[in-house]
Design an enzyme around this catalytic site. Structure first.
Site, PDB file in Angstrom:
ATOM      1  N   TYR A 113       0.811  -1.204  -0.400  1.00 52.72           N
ATOM      2  CA  TYR A 113      -0.517   0.287  -0.339  1.00 52.72           C
ATOM      3  C   TYR A 113       0.866   0.941  -0.185  1.00 52.72           C
ATOM      4  CZ  TYR A 113      -3.955  -2.932   0.060  1.00 52.72           C
ATOM      5  OH  TYR A 113      -5.388  -3.243  -0.289  1.00 52.72           O
ATOM      6  N   GLU A 155      -8.558  -7.137   4.804  1.00 56.65           N
ATOM      7  CA  GLU A 155      -7.558  -7.575   3.900  1.00 56.65           C
ATOM      8  C   GLU A 155      -7.623  -8.566   5.090  1.00 56.65           C
ATOM      9  OE1 GLU A 155      -5.565  -5.837   1.210  1.00 56.65           O
ATOM     10  OE2 GLU A 155      -7.897  -4.874  -0.174  1.00 56.65           O
ATOM     11  N   TYR A 226     -10.306 -17.994 -12.288  1.00 56.28           N
ATOM     12  CA  TYR A 226     -10.622 -18.918 -13.129  1.00 56.28           C
ATOM     13  C   TYR A 226     -12.184 -18.827 -12.190  1.00 56.28           C
ATOM     14  CZ  TYR A 226      -6.999 -18.613 -16.376  1.00 56.28           C
ATOM     15  OH  TYR A 226      -6.336 -18.183 -17.610  1.00 56.28           O
ATOM     16  N   LEU A 298     -20.906 -19.351 -17.960  1.00 55.25           N
ATOM     17  CA  LEU A 298     -21.648 -20.378 -17.224  1.00 55.25           C
ATOM     18  C   LEU A 298     -20.478 -20.827 -16.551  1.00 55.25           C
ATOM     19  CD1 LEU A 298     -19.652 -23.135 -19.073  1.00 55.25           C
ATOM     20  CD2 LEU A 298     -21.093 -23.260 -20.408  1.00 55.25           C
ATOM     21  N   PHE A 416     -18.904  -9.773 -12.738  1.00 52.07           N
ATOM     22  CA  PHE A 416     -17.890  -8.396 -13.183  1.00 52.07           C
ATOM     23  C   PHE A 416     -16.771  -7.839 -12.706  1.00 52.07           C
ATOM     24  CE2 PHE A 416     -19.117  -4.106 -15.707  1.00 52.07           C
ATOM     25  CZ  PHE A 416     -18.834  -4.472 -16.774  1.00 52.07           C
ATOM     26  N   SER A 419     -14.107  -4.133 -12.248  1.00 53.14           N
ATOM     27  CA  SER A 419     -14.849  -2.936 -12.263  1.00 53.14           C
ATOM     28  C   SER A 419     -15.087  -2.490 -11.423  1.00 53.14           C
ATOM     29  CB  SER A 419     -15.786  -2.857 -13.437  1.00 53.14           C
ATOM     30  OG  SER A 419     -16.727  -1.719 -12.464  1.00 53.14           O
TER      31      SER A 419
END
Length: 426
Positions: A113, A155, A226, A298, A416, A419
């Protein structure tokens, strides 16, 4: 029944924010519009500085997103949204969770950071020039400290959650490719088992893992997320990877996806991080579920489908998959078998350009594209939880249909990557 528990103790860190000096808060608020206006220029300059000063961080960042411009845009959105909500960051909790889950999966640590802060402030100064006075930079430095403190504390809780559960681990752990299966012309599944033979931690259907790939001809390590494409509680994790060809002229093919298809085989080792992600099935509900996907989108919804079919047999689920044709459609037979064997499962396939074989074998239920009128025909009502994933354009269309149909915001969920905002912002 697979015992899965959601652990939300990280949220307390988001709700507890250090106070920014009132004068500096006012400076940050007054300069927000100009930072937003120059957001992408600032973040592009930031990444250039970052990789020049710390090239080792190329082992963490997806450099393809740098070329396409996706990452600078995402960071610009994140910086603006976090600063705009610095007094109550819980107001943007869903977006924060998305980023924090990704950070945990990528193994982002507190020591990263200050490096980011130094280069971000330097980029603001360079882009805004004389307009970025010492007073303004000092105020933004304190604001960054407040924002980064929230991320670090939250985190840390996510790391604890990942490590403390049965079978959990820190960082990356070696897995063996136990089986490699071609699901379609462009999608291949990899069945992964821990090299040490230890228990697998459970995950929530819809979540993903990060894969770490070292390629001989590449200087830096590649990290990619993934989605897990099968249900939790099995003795393996499964990812189903689409071979990514160039999306437009001038861009390279997907480095990791291409090499996974060509260079990795059964018996090879893949280091992965433990499951993460903010897009997941509400496992504590028995409401009907509608799963809508386009292309390789999918993968997370197939994990949800499998979980409901085997673990929630009384919960109705409607699985809708859009694909170009049968050649690129994965899991078709599996999903049809679930539909015939489980009364609570219904499936529908939409092919944009079906082949003659698709027509002869009646592989699809609708030709063309998904429409709201068609959704109203095949679904009993809009009273359900909707989960969808796929290309951005596809998701924007689905999202608009659901809004037009009057589906409440709380029942609309989508995957998504990349973003900070939502589909309406894109």
């Amino acid at each position: 029944m697979v015992n899965i528990q959601e652990n939300d103790n990280w949220k307390s860190a988001v709700k507890t924010v250090k106070k920014l000096d009132p004068k500096k808060l006012e400076i940050v608020k007054s300069t927000l519009p100009v930072v937003k206006e120059h957001g992408e220029a600032i973040t592009k300059r930031f990444y250039k500085r970052l990789f020049e000063n710390h090239p080792e961080l190329k082992n963490i960042f997806n450099m393809t997103h740098q070329v396409s411009g996706d990452q600078p845009k995402a960071l610009a959105n994140a910086v603006y949204a976090a600063a705009a909500n610095i007094e109550d960051m819980s107001a943007i909790m869903p977006a924060l969770e998305r980023i924090m889950q990704k950070h945990r999966s990528l193994n982002i640590k507190p020591e990263h950071y200050p490096i980011v802060g130094e280069n971000l402030l330097g980029a603001i100064k360079e882009v805004l020039g004389d307009a970025a006075t010492d007073e303004i930079i000092d105020a933004w430095a304190d604001a960054y400290d407040v924002i980064s403190d929230v991320f670090i504390r939250a985190e840390q809780e996510l790391y604890k959650n990942a490590e403390s559960q049965p079978g959990g681990w820190a960082g990356f752990k070696d897995f063996v490719i136990d089986k490699k299966v071609n699901e379609s012309d462009i999608i291949t599944s990899f069945y992964l088992k821990p090299k040490d033979g230890e228990q697998l931690p459970v995950f929530i259907p819809g979540q993903y893992i990060t894969v770490k790939v070292d390629i001989p001809q590449e200087k830096y390590t590649h990290l990619r997320q993934y989605s897990l494409s099968d249900r939790p509680g099995l003795d393996y994790y499964r990812i189903s990877v689409k071979r990514e060809d160039p999306i437009r002229e001038g861009l390279p093919p997907g480095v990791v996806s291409t090499d996974l298809h060509k260079l990795f085989h059964e018996g090879d080792i893949l280091p992965i991080s433990s499951p993460a992600g903010d897009f997941y099935l509400d496992i504590n509900s028995n409401e009907p579920v509608v799963l809508i996907s386009g292309g390789v989108g999918l993968t997370p919804v197939t994990s949800m489908l499998n979980y409901i079919a085997f673990e929630q047999p009384d919960r109705k689920v409607y699985y809708i998959q859009a694909a170009r044709n049968g050649k690129v459609h994965a899991f078709r037979s599996h999903v049809r078998n679930l539909s015939s064997e489980h009364p609570n499962v219904k499936s529908y396939f939409i092919y944009e350009k079906p082949t003659e074989t698709d027509r002869q074998n009646q592989y699809f239920d609708k030709e063309g594209y998904i429409t709201l009128d068609w959704l109203k025909e095949v679904l009993p009502s809009n009273k359900a939880q909707f989960y969808f994933c796929g290309p951005t354009v596809f998701m924007k269309v689905v999202n608009s249909f659901l809004k037009e149909w009057g589906v409440p915001e709380k029942d609309i969920h989508y995957e998504f990557f990349g973003s900070f905002g939502n589909l309406e912002d894109e």
